[in-house]
Design an enzyme around this catalytic site. Structure first.
Site, mmCIF file in Angstrom:
data_model
loop_
_atom_site.group_PDB
_atom_site.id
_atom_site.type_symbol
_atom_site.label_atom_id
_atom_site.label_comp_id
_atom_site.label_asym_id
_atom_site.label_seq_id
_atom_site.Cartn_x
_atom_site.Cartn_y
_atom_site.Cartn_z
ATOM 1 N N THR A 67 -7.337 15.183 -9.995
ATOM 2 C CA THR A 67 -8.768 15.346 -9.749
ATOM 3 C C THR A 67 -9.307 16.432 -10.665
ATOM 4 O O THR A 67 -8.668 17.462 -10.896
ATOM 5 C CB THR A 67 -9.050 15.713 -8.286
ATOM 6 O OG1 THR A 67 -8.757 14.569 -7.464
ATOM 7 C CG2 THR A 67 -10.516 16.091 -8.069
ATOM 8 N N PHE A 71 -12.257 19.080 -11.300
ATOM 9 C CA PHE A 71 -13.279 19.876 -10.629
ATOM 10 C C PHE A 71 -14.094 20.574 -11.711
ATOM 11 O O PHE A 71 -13.560 20.906 -12.774
ATOM 12 C CB PHE A 71 -12.636 20.924 -9.709
ATOM 13 C CG PHE A 71 -11.736 20.327 -8.644
ATOM 14 C CD1 PHE A 71 -10.420 19.993 -8.945
ATOM 15 C CD2 PHE A 71 -12.198 20.091 -7.365
ATOM 16 C CE1 PHE A 71 -9.581 19.439 -7.980
ATOM 17 C CE2 PHE A 71 -11.365 19.537 -6.385
ATOM 18 C CZ PHE A 71 -10.064 19.209 -6.699
HETATM 19 O O1 LIG Z 1 -11.939 17.222 0.855
HETATM 20 C C1 LIG Z 1 -11.270 17.809 -0.020
HETATM 21 O O2 LIG Z 1 -10.182 18.392 0.113
HETATM 22 C C2 LIG Z 1 -11.820 17.740 -1.361
HETATM 23 O O3 LIG Z 1 -11.642 18.647 -2.123
HETATM 24 C C3 LIG Z 1 -12.544 16.464 -1.714
HETATM 25 C C4 LIG Z 1 -11.711 15.671 -2.663
HETATM 26 C C5 LIG Z 1 -10.387 15.452 -2.382
HETATM 27 C C6 LIG Z 1 -9.636 14.712 -3.307
HETATM 28 C C7 LIG Z 1 -10.216 14.215 -4.436
HETATM 29 C C8 LIG Z 1 -11.555 14.442 -4.677
HETATM 30 C C9 LIG Z 1 -12.298 15.180 -3.777
#
Ligand SMILES: O=C(O)C(=O)Cc1ccccc1
Length: 269
Positions: free
Chosen positions: A167, A169
Protein backbone atom coordinates in the site's frame (compact mmCIF):
# COMPACT_ATOMS: atom_id res chain seq x y z
CA UNK A 1 5.86 18.49 14.40
CA UNK A 2 2.30 17.12 14.66
CA UNK A 3 1.37 14.38 12.19
CA UNK A 4 -2.29 13.51 11.68
CA UNK A 5 -3.04 10.02 10.41
CA UNK A 6 -5.99 7.81 9.45
CA UNK A 7 -6.53 6.01 12.75
CA UNK A 8 -7.33 5.05 15.40
CA UNK A 9 -4.21 3.45 16.88
CA UNK A 10 -3.56 0.10 15.26
CA UNK A 11 -4.26 0.90 11.62
CA UNK A 12 -1.86 0.22 8.76
CA UNK A 13 -1.76 3.98 8.25
CA UNK A 14 -0.46 4.36 11.80
CA UNK A 15 2.39 1.99 10.85
CA UNK A 16 3.17 4.25 7.88
CA UNK A 17 2.89 7.45 9.92
CA UNK A 18 5.21 6.06 12.60
CA UNK A 19 8.03 6.23 10.05
CA UNK A 20 7.80 10.04 10.26
CA UNK A 21 9.40 12.10 13.03
CA UNK A 22 6.78 13.80 15.18
CA UNK A 23 3.74 13.48 17.48
CA UNK A 24 1.12 11.20 15.92
CA UNK A 25 -2.50 12.39 16.10
CA UNK A 26 -5.22 9.86 15.07
CA UNK A 27 -8.36 10.82 13.13
CA UNK A 28 -11.26 8.45 12.45
CA UNK A 29 -11.63 9.23 8.74
CA UNK A 30 -9.47 10.32 5.82
CA UNK A 31 -11.44 13.58 5.32
CA UNK A 32 -10.76 14.46 8.97
CA UNK A 33 -7.02 14.12 8.32
CA UNK A 34 -7.29 16.50 5.34
CA UNK A 35 -9.29 19.01 7.40
CA UNK A 36 -6.78 18.85 10.27
CA UNK A 37 -3.89 19.64 7.89
CA UNK A 38 -5.92 22.35 6.14
CA UNK A 39 -6.83 24.03 9.45
CA UNK A 40 -3.26 23.83 10.77
CA UNK A 41 -4.32 21.59 13.68
CA UNK A 42 -1.48 19.31 12.54
CA UNK A 43 1.57 20.06 10.38
CA UNK A 44 1.29 17.00 8.10
CA UNK A 45 -1.13 14.18 7.38
CA UNK A 46 -0.62 10.55 6.35
CA UNK A 47 -3.36 8.79 4.37
CA UNK A 48 -3.55 5.69 2.12
CA UNK A 49 -3.79 6.42 -1.63
CA UNK A 50 -3.48 3.07 -3.41
CA UNK A 51 -3.02 -0.65 -2.91
CA UNK A 52 -1.38 -3.17 -5.27
CA UNK A 53 -4.40 -5.55 -5.18
CA UNK A 54 -7.43 -3.30 -4.82
CA UNK A 55 -6.19 -0.09 -6.49
CA UNK A 56 -6.76 3.50 -5.48
CA UNK A 57 -8.40 4.78 -2.31
CA UNK A 58 -10.97 6.95 -4.09
CA UNK A 59 -11.73 9.33 -1.23
CA UNK A 60 -8.07 10.36 -1.04
CA UNK A 61 -7.93 11.11 -4.80
CA UNK A 62 -11.21 13.04 -4.63
CA UNK A 63 -10.09 15.17 -1.68
CA UNK A 64 -6.80 16.00 -3.44
CA UNK A 65 -8.51 16.79 -6.75
CA UNK A 66 -11.68 18.57 -5.71
CA UNK A 67 -11.71 19.78 -2.14
CA UNK A 68 -8.33 20.88 -0.83
CA UNK A 69 -5.22 22.71 -2.11
CA UNK A 70 -2.97 20.57 0.07
CA UNK A 71 0.25 19.26 -1.44
CA UNK A 72 1.69 15.74 -1.48
CA UNK A 73 5.13 16.14 0.10
CA UNK A 74 6.13 12.52 0.43
CA UNK A 75 5.10 8.93 -0.07
CA UNK A 76 5.49 5.82 2.09
CA UNK A 77 5.19 2.35 0.56
CA UNK A 78 4.50 -0.46 3.03
CA UNK A 79 4.15 -4.23 2.60
CA UNK A 80 0.71 -5.13 3.99
CA UNK A 81 0.15 -8.45 5.78
CA UNK A 82 -3.45 -8.95 6.87
CA UNK A 83 -4.41 -10.95 9.97
CA UNK A 84 -7.76 -12.38 11.04
CA UNK A 85 -8.32 -11.21 14.62
CA UNK A 86 -10.90 -12.83 16.94
CA UNK A 87 -11.93 -12.79 20.60
CA UNK A 88 -9.40 -14.77 22.70
CA UNK A 89 -12.18 -17.19 23.78
CA UNK A 90 -13.57 -17.71 20.27
CA UNK A 91 -12.64 -20.39 17.72
CA UNK A 92 -12.25 -19.85 13.99
CA UNK A 93 -15.25 -22.09 13.24
CA UNK A 94 -17.46 -19.88 15.45
CA UNK A 95 -16.93 -16.82 13.24
CA UNK A 96 -20.02 -15.78 11.21
CA UNK A 97 -19.09 -12.22 10.15
CA UNK A 98 -15.81 -10.40 9.50
CA UNK A 99 -15.41 -6.63 9.82
CA UNK A 100 -12.73 -4.39 8.29
CA UNK A 101 -12.04 -1.39 6.07
CA UNK A 102 -13.32 -2.12 2.53
CA UNK A 103 -9.74 -2.30 1.17
CA UNK A 104 -8.64 -5.30 3.31
CA UNK A 105 -12.02 -7.00 2.70
CA UNK A 106 -11.29 -6.80 -1.04
CA UNK A 107 -7.64 -7.79 -0.65
CA UNK A 108 -8.75 -10.94 1.26
CA UNK A 109 -11.87 -11.72 -0.79
CA UNK A 110 -10.95 -15.32 -1.69
CA UNK A 111 -9.91 -16.12 1.88
CA UNK A 112 -13.24 -14.81 3.20
CA UNK A 113 -15.23 -16.71 0.57
CA UNK A 114 -13.51 -19.93 1.61
CA UNK A 115 -14.44 -19.13 5.24
CA UNK A 116 -18.07 -18.74 4.16
CA UNK A 117 -18.64 -15.65 6.33
CA UNK A 118 -20.57 -12.44 5.84
CA UNK A 119 -18.50 -9.26 5.68
CA UNK A 120 -19.19 -5.73 6.93
CA UNK A 121 -17.14 -2.65 6.01
CA UNK A 122 -16.00 -0.40 8.85
CA UNK A 123 -14.24 2.96 9.02
CA UNK A 124 -10.84 1.32 9.44
CA UNK A 125 -9.15 -1.95 10.39
CA UNK A 126 -8.52 -0.73 13.94
CA UNK A 127 -12.15 0.42 14.30
CA UNK A 128 -13.17 -3.14 13.33
CA UNK A 129 -10.82 -4.61 15.96
CA UNK A 130 -12.34 -2.36 18.61
CA UNK A 131 -15.85 -3.49 17.66
CA UNK A 132 -15.36 -7.23 18.14
CA UNK A 133 -13.51 -7.49 21.44
CA UNK A 134 -16.65 -8.63 23.33
CA UNK A 135 -18.10 -10.69 20.46
CA UNK A 136 -17.25 -14.38 19.89
CA UNK A 137 -19.01 -14.62 16.50
CA UNK A 138 -17.26 -11.77 14.74
CA UNK A 139 -13.74 -11.37 13.41
CA UNK A 140 -11.76 -8.41 12.11
CA UNK A 141 -8.98 -8.04 9.54
CA UNK A 142 -6.18 -5.88 10.89
CA UNK A 143 -2.65 -5.44 12.08
CA UNK A 144 -0.72 -7.44 14.68
CA UNK A 145 -0.59 -4.22 16.74
CA UNK A 146 -4.40 -3.98 16.70
CA UNK A 147 -4.53 -7.51 18.21
CA UNK A 148 -2.35 -6.34 21.10
CA UNK A 149 -4.15 -3.02 21.56
CA UNK A 150 -7.66 -4.52 21.58
CA UNK A 151 -6.89 -7.81 23.39
CA UNK A 152 -7.57 -10.10 20.43
CA UNK A 153 -5.89 -13.25 19.19
CA UNK A 154 -4.59 -13.84 15.68
CA UNK A 155 -6.63 -16.72 14.23
CA UNK A 156 -4.91 -16.56 10.80
CA UNK A 157 -2.10 -14.46 9.41
CA UNK A 158 -0.96 -13.29 5.98
CA UNK A 159 -4.49 -13.90 4.60
CA UNK A 160 -4.43 -11.55 1.58
CA UNK A 161 -5.18 -13.25 -1.75
CA UNK A 162 -1.98 -12.19 -3.52
CA UNK A 163 1.65 -12.01 -2.50
CA UNK A 164 3.71 -8.82 -2.41
CA UNK A 165 0.71 -6.83 -1.18
CA UNK A 166 1.81 -3.19 -0.95
CA UNK A 167 0.00 0.00 0.00
CA UNK A 168 1.18 3.48 -0.91
CA UNK A 169 0.51 6.23 1.60
CA UNK A 170 1.02 9.94 0.93
CA UNK A 171 2.19 12.66 3.27
CA UNK A 172 0.17 15.83 2.76
CA UNK A 173 0.78 19.36 3.98
CA UNK A 174 -0.03 22.97 3.18
CA UNK A 175 3.30 23.85 1.58
CA UNK A 176 5.10 22.50 -1.45
CA UNK A 177 8.33 20.53 -1.27
CA UNK A 178 11.62 21.94 -2.59
CA UNK A 179 13.36 19.93 -5.35
CA UNK A 180 15.62 17.12 -4.12
CA UNK A 181 16.91 15.91 -7.48
CA UNK A 182 15.00 12.59 -7.26
CA UNK A 183 11.39 13.74 -7.19
CA UNK A 184 8.08 12.76 -8.66
CA UNK A 185 5.13 14.97 -9.41
CA UNK A 186 1.42 14.17 -9.27
CA UNK A 187 -1.13 16.17 -11.24
CA UNK A 188 -4.81 15.82 -12.01
CA UNK A 189 -6.32 17.12 -15.24
CA UNK A 190 -9.52 17.02 -17.23
CA UNK A 191 -9.89 17.45 -20.99
CA UNK A 192 -11.65 20.59 -22.19
CA UNK A 193 -13.72 18.41 -24.52
CA UNK A 194 -14.09 14.68 -25.16
CA UNK A 195 -12.66 14.18 -28.65
CA UNK A 196 -10.56 11.51 -30.46
CA UNK A 197 -6.91 11.82 -29.60
CA UNK A 198 -7.57 14.41 -26.88
CA UNK A 199 -5.77 12.53 -24.11
CA UNK A 200 -3.11 11.29 -26.54
CA UNK A 201 -2.29 14.88 -27.49
CA UNK A 202 -1.87 15.92 -23.86
CA UNK A 203 0.25 12.90 -22.95
CA UNK A 204 2.27 13.45 -26.14
CA UNK A 205 3.32 16.84 -24.80
CA UNK A 206 4.97 15.11 -21.82
CA UNK A 207 6.59 12.54 -24.13
CA UNK A 208 7.87 15.35 -26.32
CA UNK A 209 9.84 16.71 -23.37
CA UNK A 210 11.13 13.23 -22.47
CA UNK A 211 9.17 13.21 -19.19
CA UNK A 212 8.61 9.69 -17.87
CA UNK A 213 4.99 9.16 -16.79
CA UNK A 214 4.85 6.53 -14.02
CA UNK A 215 1.08 6.32 -13.53
CA UNK A 216 -2.09 7.35 -15.35
CA UNK A 217 -5.48 6.69 -13.77
CA UNK A 218 -8.92 7.85 -14.82
CA UNK A 219 -11.56 8.56 -12.20
CA UNK A 220 -15.19 9.75 -12.62
CA UNK A 221 -15.47 13.54 -12.84
CA UNK A 222 -18.78 13.24 -10.88
CA UNK A 223 -20.36 15.50 -13.53
CA UNK A 224 -21.91 12.76 -15.71
CA UNK A 225 -21.49 9.10 -16.61
CA UNK A 226 -18.55 8.63 -18.98
CA UNK A 227 -16.88 11.89 -17.96
CA UNK A 228 -13.43 11.40 -16.37
CA UNK A 229 -10.53 13.23 -14.79
CA UNK A 230 -6.99 11.86 -15.10
CA UNK A 231 -4.41 11.45 -12.35
CA UNK A 232 -0.88 11.47 -13.79
CA UNK A 233 2.36 10.79 -11.89
CA UNK A 234 5.70 11.63 -13.50
CA UNK A 235 9.38 11.69 -12.69
CA UNK A 236 10.71 15.15 -11.88
CA UNK A 237 9.70 18.23 -9.90
CA UNK A 238 7.04 20.63 -11.16
CA UNK A 239 9.64 23.40 -10.90
CA UNK A 240 11.89 21.55 -13.40
CA UNK A 241 11.97 23.64 -16.57
CA UNK A 242 10.73 20.85 -18.87
CA UNK A 243 7.75 20.06 -16.61
CA UNK A 244 6.93 23.75 -16.21
CA UNK A 245 7.02 24.13 -20.01
CA UNK A 246 4.64 21.20 -20.58
CA UNK A 247 2.19 22.23 -17.85
CA UNK A 248 2.06 25.78 -19.22
CA UNK A 249 1.66 24.46 -22.77
CA UNK A 250 -1.21 22.08 -21.93
CA UNK A 251 -3.04 24.59 -19.76
CA UNK A 252 -4.74 25.96 -22.91
CA UNK A 253 -5.70 22.43 -24.04
CA UNK A 254 -7.30 21.09 -20.84
CA UNK A 255 -10.33 21.98 -18.75
CA UNK A 256 -7.99 22.30 -15.80
CA UNK A 257 -4.68 20.91 -14.56
CA UNK A 258 -3.86 20.94 -10.85
CA UNK A 259 -0.45 20.14 -9.40
CA UNK A 260 -1.05 17.84 -6.41
CA UNK A 261 2.55 17.99 -5.32
CA UNK A 262 6.21 17.22 -6.02
CA UNK A 263 7.94 15.00 -3.51
CA UNK A 264 10.92 12.65 -3.09
CA UNK A 265 10.43 9.31 -4.82
CA UNK A 266 10.15 6.39 -2.33
CA UNK A 267 11.61 3.15 -3.46
CA UNK A 268 14.72 0.96 -3.54
CA UNK A 269 17.69 2.98 -2.47
O1 LIG B 1 -7.78 0.72 8.06
C1 LIG B 1 -6.53 0.71 7.99
O2 LIG B 1 -5.73 0.07 8.70
C2 LIG B 1 -5.97 1.48 6.89
O3 LIG B 1 -4.90 2.00 7.02
C3 LIG B 1 -6.79 1.52 5.63
C4 LIG B 1 -6.12 0.69 4.58
C5 LIG B 1 -5.71 -0.58 4.89
C6 LIG B 1 -5.08 -1.33 3.89
C7 LIG B 1 -4.90 -0.80 2.64
C8 LIG B 1 -5.34 0.47 2.36
C9 LIG B 1 -5.95 1.22 3.35
Amino acid sequence: MKIGYFGPAGTFTEEAASQREGELVPYSTIPEVFEAVHSGEVDQGVVPIENSIEGSVGVTLDLLAHQYLLKIKGEIILPISHNLLINPDAELEDIEVVYSHYQPLSQCRLFLEKMGVRTQATRSTAAAAGMIKDNKWAGAIGTRRAAQLYGLKIAAEDIQDHENNMTRFVVIEQEDHAPTGKDKTSVVLCLSQDRPGGLYQILGEFAGEDINLTKIESRPSKEKLGSYIFFVDMEGHHKDLKIMKVINRVRSKVGYIKILGSYPQEGDD
